[in-house]
Design an enzyme around this catalytic site. Structure first.
Site, PDB file in Angstrom:
ATOM      1  N   TYR A 113      68.460  56.302  13.745  1.00  0.00           N
ATOM      2  CA  TYR A 113      69.558  56.392  14.722  1.00  0.00           C
ATOM      3  C   TYR A 113      70.670  55.400  14.385  1.00  0.00           C
ATOM      4  O   TYR A 113      71.244  54.768  15.265  1.00  0.00           O
ATOM      5  CB  TYR A 113      69.032  56.113  16.136  1.00  0.00           C
ATOM      6  CG  TYR A 113      68.403  54.744  16.302  1.00  0.00           C
ATOM      7  CD1 TYR A 113      69.176  53.637  16.653  1.00  0.00           C
ATOM      8  CD2 TYR A 113      67.054  54.550  16.091  1.00  0.00           C
ATOM      9  CE1 TYR A 113      68.607  52.385  16.795  1.00  0.00           C
ATOM     10  CE2 TYR A 113      66.478  53.305  16.230  1.00  0.00           C
ATOM     11  CZ  TYR A 113      67.254  52.220  16.584  1.00  0.00           C
ATOM     12  OH  TYR A 113      66.691  50.981  16.715  1.00  0.00           O
TER      13      TYR A 113
ATOM     14  N   GLY B  49      57.122  61.728   6.160  1.00  0.00           N
ATOM     15  CA  GLY B  49      56.623  60.402   6.509  1.00  0.00           C
ATOM     16  C   GLY B  49      55.527  60.446   7.549  1.00  0.00           C
ATOM     17  O   GLY B  49      55.413  59.558   8.396  1.00  0.00           O
ATOM     18  N   ALA B  50      54.681  61.456   7.471  1.00  0.00           N
ATOM     19  CA  ALA B  50      53.616  61.623   8.472  1.00  0.00           C
ATOM     20  C   ALA B  50      52.523  60.568   8.343  1.00  0.00           C
ATOM     21  O   ALA B  50      51.656  60.475   9.214  1.00  0.00           O
ATOM     22  CB  ALA B  50      53.005  63.019   8.352  1.00  0.00           C
TER      23      ALA B  50
ATOM     24  N   ASP C 165      56.267  57.381  21.712  1.00  0.00           N
ATOM     25  CA  ASP C 165      56.934  58.158  20.667  1.00  0.00           C
ATOM     26  C   ASP C 165      56.585  59.639  20.762  1.00  0.00           C
ATOM     27  O   ASP C 165      57.439  60.505  20.590  1.00  0.00           O
ATOM     28  CB  ASP C 165      56.535  57.654  19.272  1.00  0.00           C
ATOM     29  CG  ASP C 165      57.273  56.394  18.863  1.00  0.00           C
ATOM     30  OD1 ASP C 165      58.402  56.177  19.337  1.00  0.00           O
ATOM     31  OD2 ASP C 165      56.710  55.622  18.056  1.00  0.00           O
TER      32      ASP C 165
ATOM     33  N   SER D   4      68.482  46.919  15.812  1.00  0.00           N
ATOM     34  CA  SER D   4      67.948  47.701  16.932  1.00  0.00           C
ATOM     35  C   SER D   4      68.933  47.823  18.089  1.00  0.00           C
ATOM     36  O   SER D   4      69.530  46.839  18.542  1.00  0.00           O
ATOM     37  CB  SER D   4      66.651  47.073  17.441  1.00  0.00           C
ATOM     38  OG  SER D   4      66.186  47.771  18.583  1.00  0.00           O
TER      39      SER D   4
ATOM     40  N   GLY E  68      53.089  57.280   8.320  1.00  0.00           N
ATOM     41  CA  GLY E  68      53.459  56.073   9.057  1.00  0.00           C
ATOM     42  C   GLY E  68      53.115  56.172  10.526  1.00  0.00           C
ATOM     43  O   GLY E  68      52.678  57.224  11.012  1.00  0.00           O
TER      44      GLY E  68
ATOM     45  N   LYS F 196      53.350  49.492  14.082  1.00  0.00           N
ATOM     46  CA  LYS F 196      52.763  50.424  15.043  1.00  0.00           C
ATOM     47  C   LYS F 196      51.273  50.707  14.827  1.00  0.00           C
ATOM     48  O   LYS F 196      50.567  51.057  15.773  1.00  0.00           O
ATOM     49  CB  LYS F 196      53.551  51.731  15.057  1.00  0.00           C
ATOM     50  CG  LYS F 196      54.976  51.558  15.566  1.00  0.00           C
ATOM     51  CD  LYS F 196      55.702  52.879  15.666  1.00  0.00           C
ATOM     52  CE  LYS F 196      57.132  52.676  16.152  1.00  0.00           C
ATOM     53  NZ  LYS F 196      57.831  53.943  16.387  1.00  0.00           N
TER      54      LYS F 196
ATOM     55  N   ASN G 173      53.426  51.929  20.218  1.00  0.00           N
ATOM     56  CA  ASN G 173      54.798  51.410  20.159  1.00  0.00           C
ATOM     57  C   ASN G 173      55.176  50.607  21.397  1.00  0.00           C
ATOM     58  O   ASN G 173      56.293  50.109  21.497  1.00  0.00           O
ATOM     59  CB  ASN G 173      55.809  52.558  19.961  1.00  0.00           C
ATOM     60  CG  ASN G 173      56.075  53.328  21.240  1.00  0.00           C
ATOM     61  OD1 ASN G 173      55.179  53.515  22.063  1.00  0.00           O
ATOM     62  ND2 ASN G 173      57.303  53.785  21.411  1.00  0.00           N
TER      63      ASN G 173
ATOM     64  N   GLY H 185      68.327  60.124  15.574  1.00  0.00           N
ATOM     65  CA  GLY H 185      67.238  59.776  16.479  1.00  0.00           C
ATOM     66  C   GLY H 185      67.609  59.061  17.762  1.00  0.00           C
ATOM     67  O   GLY H 185      66.724  58.485  18.419  1.00  0.00           O
TER      68      GLY H 185
END
Length: 305
Positions: free
Chosen positions: A238, A144-145, A119, A32, A147, A83, A104, A259
């Site tokens: 990202y 991935g809708a 988000d 991260s 998640g 999340k 988040n 991202g």
């Protein structure tokens, strides 16, 4: 350059880091970049608190949420896979987060745990920054809708008034009910080449909210031959390097982004919630880009952003 320590549940059980009052929780989380941008802002604001990483497995989440305020934490961010799993552990959910169906950002205050979601608003700002368009004017396909992040992004697109929303997921069960909730402009389809080939011609903006691309052996979730040059392609990953989806978009001549801008904007919104006032966005951006640039240099690969 040495990596900052990544803490775990055992550390949290016996916490001896009084300056660390904010964190990101995930599994995995060692990659991260969030500490770099948050700590840059906290330092610029001349605040003593700092932000760290906490590697928390799914079966440890409930204990972690209980221990965090006891250890003196004021707020944390949540990433994959926490999340939606965190929802039953909350005392309160911000109305916006409730609509988005995922959280988040947690705030610990007055013996309560409140969940927020940055988000959704973050993706709107990121798409505007990267492509100069508004989500509300786009026909959007979201990979991935099912998640936490994907669901929040899809719901935000609906709230913004996107012209069309195609929800894509390996498991249709996870997105069929979401498609019904979002209304007649939303449709659920499986993550299969033939389904993508059918729907992509009527799409303007593709958003990847899956984790596909985080591992070196991953392939693009959309084959390059299905990506038209007119498409805008946004990958929420990202890693600091070009993701497999970006490589496929580049091969097709499509404008694309990873991202980092979403990470930046959702992070700034989270920090504003915790501190209660505006934060230095450009300082956070520099901290983020410095971290990613250093990581890319260490890997011997060029950072493409």
């Amino acid at each position: 350059m040495s990596e900052p320590k990544c803490y775990c549940l055992n550390d949290l059980r016996d916490w001896h880091e009084p300056s660390l009052r904010y964190a990101v929780l995930g599994d995995p989380v060692a990659h991260s970049a969030s500490p770099a941008m948050h700590n840059a802002a906290l330092e610029a604001l001349k605040l003593p608190e700092r932000y760290c990483r906490l590697w928390i497995h799914p079966d440890e989440l409930a204990e972690a949420v209980r221990l965090l305020p006891e250890a003196g934490f004021r707020g944390v961010n949540l990433t994959i896979p926490h999340k939606t799993d965190v929802l039953p552990l909350l005392d309160r959910i911000d109305p916006g987060a409730k609509k988005l169906g995922a959280v988040n950002t947690l705030v610990f205050q007055d013996n309560t745990v409140t969940g927020h979601n940055t988000d959704g608003p973050g993706i709107v700002r990121a798409i505007r920054e990267e492509f100069g368009v508004e989500v509300k004017n786009q026909r959007v396909l979201i990979l991935g809708a099912g998640g936490g992040a994907g669901r929040a992004i899809a719901t935000q697109c609906a709230l913004e008034g996107s012209l069309k929303i195609v929800l894509v997921n390996r498991s249709l069960e996870k997105i069929e009910s979401l498609a019904r909730q979002l209304g007649p402009g939303a449709v659920a389809v499986p993550l299969l080449p033939e389904a993508l080939a059918e729907h992509l011609p009527s799409i303007d903006l593709v958003i990847n909210a899956t984790s596909v691309g985080m591992k070196s052996e991953d392939h693009s979730p959309i084959p390059a031959h299905l990506i038209e040059s007119r498409l805008l392609v946004y990958d929420t990953i990202y890693a600091g390097l070009v993701t497999p989806l970006q490589m496929a978009a580049n091969e097709s001549g499509a404008r694309n982004s990873n991202g980092l801008s979403l990470l930046l904007h959702q992070g700034a919104l989270s920090l504003e919630i915790w501190l209660g006032h505006p934060v230095p966005l450009e300082v956070m951006r520099r901290g983020l880009l410095d971290f990613v640039g250093a990581k890319s240099s260490l890997s011997g690969k060029k950072n493409t952003r």
